[in-house]
Design a protein around this motif. Structure first.
Motif, mmCIF file in Angstrom:
data_model
loop_
_atom_site.group_PDB
_atom_site.id
_atom_site.type_symbol
_atom_site.label_atom_id
_atom_site.label_comp_id
_atom_site.label_asym_id
_atom_site.label_seq_id
_atom_site.Cartn_x
_atom_site.Cartn_y
_atom_site.Cartn_z
ATOM 1 N N LEU A 354 0.808 -1.215 0.000
ATOM 2 C CA LEU A 354 0.000 0.000 0.000
ATOM 3 C C LEU A 354 0.843 1.267 0.000
ATOM 4 C CD1 LEU A 354 -2.743 -1.019 2.608
ATOM 5 C CD2 LEU A 354 -2.950 -0.991 0.123
ATOM 6 N N GLY A 355 2.140 1.109 0.283
ATOM 7 C CA GLY A 355 3.008 2.276 0.349
ATOM 8 C C GLY A 355 2.836 3.076 1.628
ATOM 9 N N TRP A 356 2.321 2.449 2.694
ATOM 10 C CA TRP A 356 2.125 3.134 3.972
ATOM 11 C C TRP A 356 3.434 3.122 4.765
ATOM 12 C CZ3 TRP A 356 -3.229 1.442 6.348
ATOM 13 C CH2 TRP A 356 -4.256 1.854 5.490
ATOM 14 N N LYS A 357 3.929 4.293 5.112
ATOM 15 C CA LYS A 357 5.198 4.402 5.826
ATOM 16 C C LYS A 357 5.016 4.503 7.336
ATOM 17 C CE LYS A 357 7.395 4.391 1.937
ATOM 18 N NZ LYS A 357 8.116 3.157 1.511
ATOM 19 N N PRO A 370 -0.050 -8.985 19.578
ATOM 20 C CA PRO A 370 0.637 -8.767 18.302
ATOM 21 C C PRO A 370 0.821 -7.285 17.973
ATOM 22 C CG PRO A 370 -1.547 -9.712 17.936
ATOM 23 C CD PRO A 370 -1.264 -9.809 19.396
ATOM 24 N N ALA A 371 -0.096 -6.412 18.429
ATOM 25 C CA ALA A 371 0.082 -4.969 18.212
ATOM 26 C C ALA A 371 1.292 -4.463 18.985
ATOM 27 C CB ALA A 371 -1.179 -4.216 18.645
ATOM 28 N N LEU A 372 1.459 -4.928 20.227
ATOM 29 C CA LEU A 372 2.643 -4.572 21.003
ATOM 30 C C LEU A 372 3.913 -5.059 20.306
ATOM 31 C CD1 LEU A 372 1.579 -5.381 24.685
ATOM 32 C CD2 LEU A 372 1.980 -3.105 23.704
ATOM 33 N N ALA A 373 3.861 -6.287 19.799
ATOM 34 C CA ALA A 373 5.031 -6.856 19.130
ATOM 35 C C ALA A 373 5.395 -6.041 17.890
ATOM 36 C CB ALA A 373 4.757 -8.314 18.747
ATOM 37 N N PHE A 374 4.376 -5.595 17.144
ATOM 38 C CA PHE A 374 4.643 -4.783 15.956
ATOM 39 C C PHE A 374 5.270 -3.452 16.351
ATOM 40 C CE2 PHE A 374 3.731 -1.728 12.666
ATOM 41 C CZ PHE A 374 3.935 -2.431 11.487
ATOM 42 N N ALA A 375 4.692 -2.796 17.364
ATOM 43 C CA ALA A 375 5.215 -1.508 17.807
ATOM 44 C C ALA A 375 6.624 -1.644 18.362
ATOM 45 C CB ALA A 375 4.286 -0.907 18.856
ATOM 46 N N ASP A 376 6.916 -2.756 19.018
ATOM 47 C CA ASP A 376 8.244 -2.995 19.566
ATOM 48 C C ASP A 376 9.271 -3.212 18.452
ATOM 49 O OD1 ASP A 376 10.074 -3.666 21.873
ATOM 50 O OD2 ASP A 376 10.110 -5.603 20.817
ATOM 51 N N LYS A 377 8.833 -3.882 17.400
ATOM 52 C CA LYS A 377 9.743 -4.207 16.293
ATOM 53 C C LYS A 377 9.956 -3.018 15.368
ATOM 54 C CE LYS A 377 11.994 -7.362 13.777
ATOM 55 N NZ LYS A 377 13.140 -8.122 14.275
ATOM 56 N N ARG A 378 8.897 -2.239 15.112
ATOM 57 C CA ARG A 378 8.978 -1.145 14.155
ATOM 58 C C ARG A 378 8.452 0.168 14.761
ATOM 59 N NH1 ARG A 378 10.344 -3.468 9.049
ATOM 60 N NH2 ARG A 378 10.358 -1.294 8.335
#
Length: 560
Positions: A354-357, A370-378
């Motif tokens: 989607l080109g979302w940065k 999983p939201a915490l894991a995403f925020a922690d990773k990126r």
């Protein structure tokens, strides 16, 4: 062993034979799932394990339960199969299931004998003997109308694992995936593929022209084109290829089809493939608006609620939901792949398309981890996380008394005997299918009646139906994986080190994740903001939309 009207009484389940009988009778739909939960309840309240004998008996039952569940799934899929006439028979010739085409063809129902299909006992015995002798499928001749001599031929396969015969009428009909392959490999048009199917049925050019309302000359030219594209030298060769394709055993389309309710759903649905795995995603709101990545919940957070979609559209939010492994259409990761990392990579793959940065995160109940894991990773891609009805890391000393029995059993199993999760899910699916799509939330919130009134409304029923297919499509694998990384695993380090703003809302009447325990989130991360919505439960994203959306918008304004 004493009996009740419904079968075994809880008081009489006192040895390992009784346990096995109880579990298998539930799988076969003879008894209610609640009987097992009632029998196991003391272990969950006293925070102790099962006896060694009971644990061993239940563990050994897993294979039998999976086998019965597989058979249940096959019978259910066949009943919903809209293809050629198909039936499932027992070894004694009793009809176990039939699809709509077979139901309209024969005046017989489940539980009746194959004799009602115009098949004599000697013919059925000979059919069985041919399968055994030649170790392969055989043919069975049936007569839909006993007063006529025109038979319908079925090809029959034997499944030794379930001791059943699967019969499918012989028709020149191949699957949609094979149809696409013919188009891709040989560049056959839709009309040319239809011509090929006619050839396989032995039709002449004249007969094909009559069926298709075309001239004979046009049909002959189309046949010539088909032969050239296939590299065939005669119509016989082309017909042989088509017949071979049509005769291959086909997986029921029900297993991979989109649920019927999605055909008119305003959600934008898409699929992607990452390293051979299928990933499903959903999108709603205002296209090109402020990007939001949503981590859906277990039961009702996948964009199915119309009021939430209206809110997003009015507020200019472009919401993307990447279906988590085991839910909807997204396939689970391989055995060697780490679950949370797989989910993160799935999300990044779709965001890249989607080109979302940079995105704001939204999570519903089990989607919090999983939201915490995403925020922690990126963290560089995340503006903030808004969590609705978040869970809390469970400690073995935490009391489960306030949690409804159905949900308590899963939490207890995840902490003490994770192998029981699959057993409970399989048994629960039998009960869920008895309730049906509109009523199955009564099973989900057994013991939490305050969560149910919404599901009696027109909107609630739509959410329930959509959630039913979303959850059971992959045999509740998503719920199993959720329990693995939310309850059986200590994810508190993720929460303690998170560097992005986190704002959570919880209902004061949430009995699944009681408020007293949810408040511990702020102890683990003092920067986390937790607001309470009075009178709301786990379902607050459905019942208190204005309140929760107002708090979410407040957070996003702060991000901006």
């Amino acid at each position: 062993m004493s009996q009740e009207a419904g079968g075994l009484s809880i008081e009489t389940v006192n040895n390992q034979t009784d346990v096995k009988d109880l579990v298998m009778s539930i799988m076969q739909g003879e008894q209610d799932y609640e009987r097992l939960l009632a029998w196991l309840e003391p272990a969950t309240l006293e925070q102790k394990g099962l006896s060694a004998d009971t644990a061993l008996t239940l563990a050994l039952l897993l294979e039998d339960v999976e086998q019965q569940a597989e058979l249940n799934d096959q019978l259910r899929a066949l009943v919903q199969d809209d293809g050629a006439p198909a039936m499932v028979l027992s070894e004694t010739g009793v009809i176990l299931a039939r699809n709509p085409a077979a139901a309209s063809l024969f005046a017989v129902t489940e539980g009746e004998s194959v004799l009602g299909m115009g098949v004599r006992r000697a013919e059925f015995d000979a059919f069985q003997q041919r399968i055994v002798k030649h170790e392969g499928p055989s043919l069975l001749r049936t007569f839909p109308d006993v007063n006529q001599s025109m038979p319908v031929m079925f090809i029959g396969f034997y499944q030794a694992q379930h001791q059943i015969f699967l019969l499918r009428a012989i028709e020149c009909q191949w699957s949609e995936s094979i149809d696409h392959a013919l188009e891709d490999i040989f560049q056959l048009t839709e009309a040319e593929r239809a011509i090929l199917a006619c050839l396989a049925q032995g039709m002449t050019s004249e007969q094909i022209s009559q069926q298709r309302n075309s001239t004979v000359g046009t049909v002959r030219q189309q046949i010539k084109t088909v032969l050239n594209k296939l590299g065939a030298t005669s119509q016989v060769q082309a017909a042989a290829l088509a017949s071979a394709l049509a005769s291959q055993p086909q997986t029921s389309a029900v297993e991979h089809a989109q649920p019927a309710h999605l055909s008119s759903n305003p959600l934008n649905l898409g699929e992607s493939v990452r390293e051979t795995r299928r990933i499903g995603w959903r999108r709603y709101g205002k296209p090109g608006g402020r990007p939001v990545l949503c981590f859906h919940g277990a039961y009702f957070g996948a964009g199915e609620f119309e009021q939430e979609r209206d809110w997003a559209r009015r507020e200019g939010l472009d919401v993307l939901i990447v279906e988590r492994p085991g839910y909807g259409r997204t396939q689970p990761p391989g055995k060697k792949d780490e679950l949370l990392q797989t989910q993160i990579q799935d999300c990044l793959a779709i965001l890249d398309q989607l080109g979302w940065k940079k995105v704001s995160l939204l999570s519903h109940d089990f989607g919090f981890v999983p939201a915490l894991a995403f925020a922690d990773k990126r963290p560089q891609q995340v503006q903030g996380l808004f969590a609705v009805s978040p869970p809390v890391p469970y400690d073995n000393q935490d009391t489960l008394d306030p949690v409804p029995r159905n949900q308590r059993m899963f939490i207890w199993s995840a902490r003490h005997a994770f192998w029981m999760i699959r057993l409970l899910l399989r048994l629960g699916q039998v009960k869920a299918r008895k309730y049906g799509p509109e009523k199955w939330m009564e099973m989900v919130f057994e013991g939490a009646p305050h969560e149910l009134p919404f599901f009696d409304t027109a909107s609630g029923k739509k959410v329930s139906v959509a959630s039913y297919a979303f959850n059971l499509n992959q045999h509740s694998k998503g719920h199993e994986l959720d329990m693995l990384h939310t309850v059986a695993t200590d994810w508190s380090p993720l929460l303690r080190r998170i560097s992005v703003p986190v704002h959570a809302v919880a209902g004061s009447c949430n009995s699944t994740f009681p408020l007293a325990q949810t408040q511990r989130l702020t102890e683990m991360n003092p920067a986390l903001r937790l607001d309470t919505i009075e009178g709301a439960g786990l379902t607050l994203c459905l019942t208190h939309v204005d309140a929760y959306f107002g708090k979410w918008m407040s957070m996003m304004e702060g991000e901006g």
